[in-house]
Design a protein around this motif. Structure first.
Motif, mmCIF file in Angstrom:
data_model
loop_
_atom_site.group_PDB
_atom_site.id
_atom_site.type_symbol
_atom_site.label_atom_id
_atom_site.label_comp_id
_atom_site.label_asym_id
_atom_site.label_seq_id
_atom_site.Cartn_x
_atom_site.Cartn_y
_atom_site.Cartn_z
ATOM 1 N N ALA A 5 20.438 -7.787 6.047
ATOM 2 C CA ALA A 5 19.244 -7.833 5.246
ATOM 3 C C ALA A 5 18.756 -9.253 5.229
ATOM 4 C CB ALA A 5 19.356 -7.007 3.778
ATOM 5 N N TYR A 6 19.603 -10.197 5.084
ATOM 6 C CA TYR A 6 19.572 -11.696 4.874
ATOM 7 C C TYR A 6 19.002 -12.186 6.260
ATOM 8 C CZ TYR A 6 20.314 -16.689 4.385
ATOM 9 O OH TYR A 6 20.094 -18.062 4.395
ATOM 10 N N ILE A 7 19.644 -11.828 7.445
ATOM 11 C CA ILE A 7 19.240 -12.309 8.718
ATOM 12 C C ILE A 7 17.887 -11.635 9.080
ATOM 13 C CG2 ILE A 7 19.751 -11.927 11.242
ATOM 14 C CD1 ILE A 7 22.759 -11.930 10.563
ATOM 15 N N LEU A 8 17.550 -10.380 8.596
ATOM 16 C CA LEU A 8 16.210 -10.111 8.918
ATOM 17 C C LEU A 8 14.740 -10.472 8.145
ATOM 18 C CD1 LEU A 8 16.894 -6.158 9.480
ATOM 19 C CD2 LEU A 8 16.339 -7.861 11.082
ATOM 20 N N ILE A 9 15.401 -10.832 6.822
ATOM 21 C CA ILE A 9 14.446 -11.328 5.766
ATOM 22 C C ILE A 9 14.041 -12.654 5.748
ATOM 23 C CG2 ILE A 9 13.801 -11.138 3.360
ATOM 24 C CD1 ILE A 9 15.077 -8.419 3.130
ATOM 25 N N ILE A 140 21.087 -21.346 -16.444
ATOM 26 C CA ILE A 140 21.656 -20.088 -16.547
ATOM 27 C C ILE A 140 21.041 -18.890 -15.938
ATOM 28 C CG2 ILE A 140 22.592 -18.388 -18.288
ATOM 29 C CD1 ILE A 140 22.726 -22.348 -18.632
ATOM 30 N N TYR A 141 21.570 -18.336 -15.114
ATOM 31 C CA TYR A 141 20.979 -17.192 -14.469
ATOM 32 C C TYR A 141 21.943 -15.898 -14.215
ATOM 33 C CZ TYR A 141 23.412 -17.238 -10.018
ATOM 34 O OH TYR A 141 24.385 -17.307 -8.940
ATOM 35 N N LYS A 142 21.175 -14.759 -13.664
ATOM 36 C CA LYS A 142 21.985 -13.585 -13.375
ATOM 37 C C LYS A 142 22.055 -13.616 -11.953
ATOM 38 C CE LYS A 142 21.754 -8.484 -13.769
ATOM 39 N NZ LYS A 142 21.075 -7.329 -14.283
ATOM 40 N N ARG A 143 23.481 -13.463 -11.295
ATOM 41 C CA ARG A 143 23.800 -13.509 -10.018
ATOM 42 C C ARG A 143 23.031 -12.260 -9.366
ATOM 43 N NH1 ARG A 143 28.988 -13.879 -10.472
ATOM 44 N NH2 ARG A 143 29.167 -16.142 -10.055
ATOM 45 N N LEU A 144 22.465 -12.790 -8.315
ATOM 46 C CA LEU A 144 21.969 -11.835 -7.101
ATOM 47 C C LEU A 144 22.894 -10.798 -6.621
ATOM 48 C CD1 LEU A 144 19.179 -14.031 -5.445
ATOM 49 C CD2 LEU A 144 19.057 -12.601 -7.438
ATOM 50 N N ALA A 145 22.397 -9.536 -6.245
ATOM 51 C CA ALA A 145 23.324 -8.769 -5.797
ATOM 52 C C ALA A 145 23.653 -8.980 -4.359
ATOM 53 C CB ALA A 145 22.842 -7.264 -5.786
ATOM 54 N N ASN A 146 22.484 -9.558 -3.623
ATOM 55 C CA ASN A 146 22.921 -9.891 -2.418
ATOM 56 C C ASN A 146 23.732 -11.411 -2.410
ATOM 57 O OD1 ASN A 146 22.821 -11.173 0.469
ATOM 58 N ND2 ASN A 146 21.503 -9.366 0.921
ATOM 59 N N LYS A 147 24.977 -11.478 -1.972
ATOM 60 C CA LYS A 147 25.617 -12.915 -1.942
ATOM 61 C C LYS A 147 25.030 -14.180 -1.187
ATOM 62 C CE LYS A 147 29.399 -11.728 1.117
ATOM 63 N NZ LYS A 147 30.830 -11.557 1.345
ATOM 64 N N TYR A 148 24.104 -13.618 -0.122
ATOM 65 C CA TYR A 148 23.722 -14.428 0.835
ATOM 66 C C TYR A 148 22.436 -15.213 0.190
ATOM 67 C CZ TYR A 148 27.018 -12.564 4.086
ATOM 68 O OH TYR A 148 28.392 -11.924 4.517
ATOM 69 N N PHE A 149 21.744 -14.303 -0.467
ATOM 70 C CA PHE A 149 20.492 -14.714 -0.975
ATOM 71 C C PHE A 149 20.772 -15.399 -2.142
ATOM 72 C CE2 PHE A 149 18.316 -11.465 1.496
ATOM 73 C CZ PHE A 149 17.448 -12.289 2.103
#
Length: 296
Positions: A5-9, A140-149
């Motif tokens: 997903a990261y590579i494509l987006i 302070i933030y909420k970690r994204l589900a996709n670790k690459y993003f």
């Protein structure tokens, strides 16, 4: 799948980010047609929120605020993407501070800062503040589900000497900075809705009783940090001005939750002045029917 997903987006996001602003906002206009007109992303939630907090407004007024909100939301999306490639020089022209000397004065007093804000106006480009201050910046933030993003977002913030930390990391990181004698400025978007069973404080926000996040206030008291509110106004499309207001330099002088209530009063004032710039897609008032007996 996350990597794919990261590579494509990512290449698409990069290409959008390097568009000149004129084309970037033309893209935002097209995005508005898709998000608002075609798909109606969370439109029901937006209108429900607006009707709830503005019961005296007509359906025509609600529709007008809704349309203006979605235009602003799409601008915020493309501005967030622009953060991939925007230079410090461009940011400084487009995101200005009316009284950054307030922060500088707290620096001279050797005061670390809890910087409170709402999801209002623009918060994506606030990180350029680090170009004007000596404090080490944390958000302070909420970690994204996709670790690459997630890594990408952290990398973007790091360009401006700001660092993202999760809620669970906050106390440990800031306590260690205090132990080292570091001055820090720590951003909290404190207008979100906590889960009812985890809320220590309920009060009215825009006339509706809801649970309130109190973490920023509690950290300020525990670590003895000044509390500053920042509000951001849109000057014109793609241009913003942020103003700082000191809530208190001495948080321990206040009873529990007084600082939180003062923060929400300031947020209400912003919303009433120009409601289209608040993030109405959040289900901020979803727990209004779950008020515990002790808070009624």
């Amino acid at each position: 799948m996350q990597l794919i997903a990261y590579i494509l987006i990512y290449p698409i996001l990069w290409l959008i980010s390097i568009l000149p602003f004129r084309l970037l906002y033309a893209f935002s206009d097209v995005l508005y047609l898709f998000i608002f007109k075609l798909f109606g992303y969370r439109k029901a939630t937006v209108k429900e929120n607006l009707r709830l907090v503005f019961p005296d407004k007509s359906e025509k007024e609600i529709a007008e605020i809704t349309s203006k909100f979605y235009h602003h939301l799409c601008d915020m999306i493309v501005e967030a993407i622009k953060s991939l490639s925007i230079s410090d020089e461009q940011l400084k022209k487009r995101y200005k501070f009316s009284n950054v000397e307030l922060i500088n004065e707290l620096e001279e007093k050797q005061r670390s800062i809890i910087l409170m804000c709402a999801h209002y106006g623009s918060w994506e480009w606030i990180f350029i503040l680090q170009s004007y201050v000596k404090h080490k910046g944390y958000a302070i933030y909420k970690r994204l589900a996709n670790k690459y993003f997630d890594r990408l977002v952290k990398r973007i913030r790091a360009k401006h000497n700001s660092h993202l930390i999760t809620t669970k990391e906050t106390l440990q990181v800031l306590a260690e900075s205090k132990r080292k004698g570091e001055l820090t400025i720590n951003g909290f978007a404190s207008d979100q809705s906590p889960k009812p069973h985890k809320a220590f404080h309920w009060n009215e926000f825009m006339g509706v009783k809801v649970p309130m996040h109190t973490g920023a206030e509690m950290l300020a008291k525990k670590l003895d940090m000044a509390v500053v509110f920042f509000s951001t106004k849109r000057i014109k499309r793609g241009y913003y001005e942020t103003t700082f207001t000191t809530i208190t330099e001495h948080p321990k002088d206040y009873k529990d939750y007084e600082i939180t209530d003062m923060f929400f009063k300031r947020v209400e004032k912003q919303i009433l002045e120009a409601p289209q710039y608040y993030l109405w897609t959040h289900k901020r008032w979803k727990h209004r029917d779950k008020v515990p007996v002790e808070f009624q």
